[in-house]
Design a protein around this motif. Structure first.
Motif, PDB file in Angstrom:
ATOM      1  N   ASP A   1       0.897  -1.023  -0.049  1.00 21.54           N
ATOM      2  CA  ASP A   1       0.014  -0.137  -0.034  1.00 21.54           C
ATOM      3  C   ASP A   1       0.909   1.406  -0.129  1.00 21.54           C
ATOM      4  O   ASP A   1       2.102   0.973  -0.374  1.00 21.54           O
ATOM      5  CB  ASP A   1      -1.101  -0.068   1.285  1.00 21.54           C
TER       6      ASP A   1
ATOM      7  N   LYS B   1      -3.706  -5.308  -4.137  1.00 22.02           N
ATOM      8  CA  LYS B   1      -5.132  -4.617  -4.465  1.00 22.02           C
ATOM      9  C   LYS B   1      -5.027  -2.871  -3.768  1.00 22.02           C
ATOM     10  O   LYS B   1      -5.761  -2.070  -4.152  1.00 22.02           O
ATOM     11  CB  LYS B   1      -6.104  -5.136  -3.694  1.00 22.02           C
TER      12      LYS B   1
ATOM     13  N   ASP C   1      -4.849  -2.434  -0.520  1.00 25.83           N
ATOM     14  CA  ASP C   1      -5.450  -2.005   0.639  1.00 25.83           C
ATOM     15  C   ASP C   1      -4.645  -2.728   2.028  1.00 25.83           C
ATOM     16  O   ASP C   1      -5.110  -2.792   2.938  1.00 25.83           O
ATOM     17  CB  ASP C   1      -6.855  -2.600   0.665  1.00 25.83           C
TER      18      ASP C   1
ATOM     19  N   ARG D   1      -4.097  -5.873   2.359  1.00 23.07           N
ATOM     20  CA  ARG D   1      -4.619  -7.030   2.573  1.00 23.07           C
ATOM     21  C   ARG D   1      -4.896  -8.058   1.394  1.00 23.07           C
ATOM     22  O   ARG D   1      -4.466  -9.358   1.547  1.00 23.07           O
ATOM     23  CB  ARG D   1      -6.163  -6.552   2.897  1.00 23.07           C
TER      24      ARG D   1
ATOM     25  N   GLN E   1     -12.574  -2.650  -8.600  1.00 20.51           N
ATOM     26  CA  GLN E   1     -11.586  -3.736  -8.836  1.00 20.51           C
ATOM     27  C   GLN E   1     -12.118  -5.101  -8.605  1.00 20.51           C
ATOM     28  O   GLN E   1     -12.021  -6.009  -8.167  1.00 20.51           O
ATOM     29  CB  GLN E   1     -10.754  -3.572  -7.467  1.00 20.51           C
TER      30      GLN E   1
END
Length: 326
Positions: A83, A130, A132, A134, A218
């Motif tokens: 991130d 992504k 995030d 995560r 996404q």
């Protein structure tokens, strides 16, 4: 790469030309190559993975390498920042493993990852976060993309199972055709959330990405393909919702415009393709669900059938237009 074991930074626009060598100092090596490099989101740092199995972090503000860690047992083909904080790093190697690193607890003398993600049965070709901190996806020479949750790490036993599966591979994806009777291997302890199959990985380190958050939320994963196609999967169902055919050779990389329904693809046929949609892309989630039958391997007989909404069928029916740019 140069004989001084550096990555080179060049400008692509502006009134003056810039070509700057960023020395990584990998140590006593006869050959060195960085297979993957990426800027941090604030552009301050560069993260690289190389053929010596190590990760490198270069700080552009102080113009020096700030971190080198021994990360994998084989080539590191893919790296990514988790991130915008630049503290969590992802790496993927020819040992078949994806590893997660936290720089706040990392030591060059004794580098220990936060955890590992095991489930592929061949080397990793690319990783995309992504954003995030995560979720992430990985493309692999085992002909699949996998979706991972970094809160769900694999056991040591699963990581060893992955290494054993990789060591048993008897073909070289760079110049050999994939064996026709090759069955998809299930790795005990596979901790991935989803597996996406239907594209092929041969010849080069083919890349995959999450679709843009602004236009698609996404919702999709898209990847290049050795057949010359761009393949788009639905993240939730695993179904192929669109296959863009037109290139005459392997598509190595693809990029979806962050604000428009435009996809660019680069291929070994010497061209760059521009794909545009001729219809509106609906992203409703309340459509009626219907059952569809997909191709199944011998090992998938007990798996539930994939379900896809009518919205996805509408996306499949949209006409793609490709413009050759080069």
């Amino acid at each position: 790469m140069s004989n001084y074991f550096s990555v080179h930074m060049c400008n692509i626009y502006g009134d003056h030309e810039m070509h700057e060598a960023l020395h990584l100092f990998p140590g006593n090596r006869h050959s060195f190559c960085a297979f993957s490099i990426v800027f941090s989101m604030d552009n301050r740092e560069i993260l690289g993975g190389s053929n010596d199995g190590c990760l490198y972090v270069y700080d552009r503000e102080i113009n020096q390498r700030t971190l080198r860690i021994d990360a994998h047992d084989d080539d590191v083909n893919a790296v990514a920042f988790a991130d915008g904080s630049s503290q969590i790093l992802f790496s993927g190697g020819d040992d078949g493993l994806v590893k997660v690193w936290d720089r706040r607890t990392l030591s060059e003398e004794d580098p220990i990852p936060v955890g590992g993600l095991a489930g592929h049965s061949d080397g990793i070709t690319y990783i995309d976060s992504k954003g995030d901190a995560r979720y992430l996806i990985s493309n692999s020479k085992d002909q699949s993309v996998k979706l991972w949750d970094m809160r769900k790490f694999s056991s040591e036993r699963a990581q060893e199972a992955t290494k054993r599966a990789v060591s048993k591979q008897m073909w070289d994806y760079r110049w050999q055709q994939m064996p026709r009777k090759r069955k998809r291997k299930h790795v005990p302890g596979d901790s991935s959330l989803m597996t996406y199959t239907g594209h092929s990985i041969m010849h080069t380190l083919v890349r995959c990405h999450f679709s843009p958050i602004f236009t698609t939320g996404q919702r999709y994963i898209y990847t290049g393909c050795a057949s010359g196609a761009v393949v788009i999967y639905d993240v939730l169902t695993g179904a192929i919702v669109k296959r863009l055919d037109g290139h005459g050779a392997c598509v190595r990389d693809v990029s979806w415009h962050p604000y428009e329904n435009v996809i660019m693809s680069t291929s070994w046929d010497g061209s760059v393709g521009k794909w545009t949609y001729s219809g509106k892309l609906e992203l409703d989630s309340d459509d009626e669900m219907q059952s569809v039958h997909g191709n199944k391997s011998d090992e998938d007989d007990d798996c539930p059938r994939v379900r896809r909404s009518k919205r996805l069928q509408g996306l499949r029916n949209l006409a793609g237009r490709r413009i050759i740019i080069g």
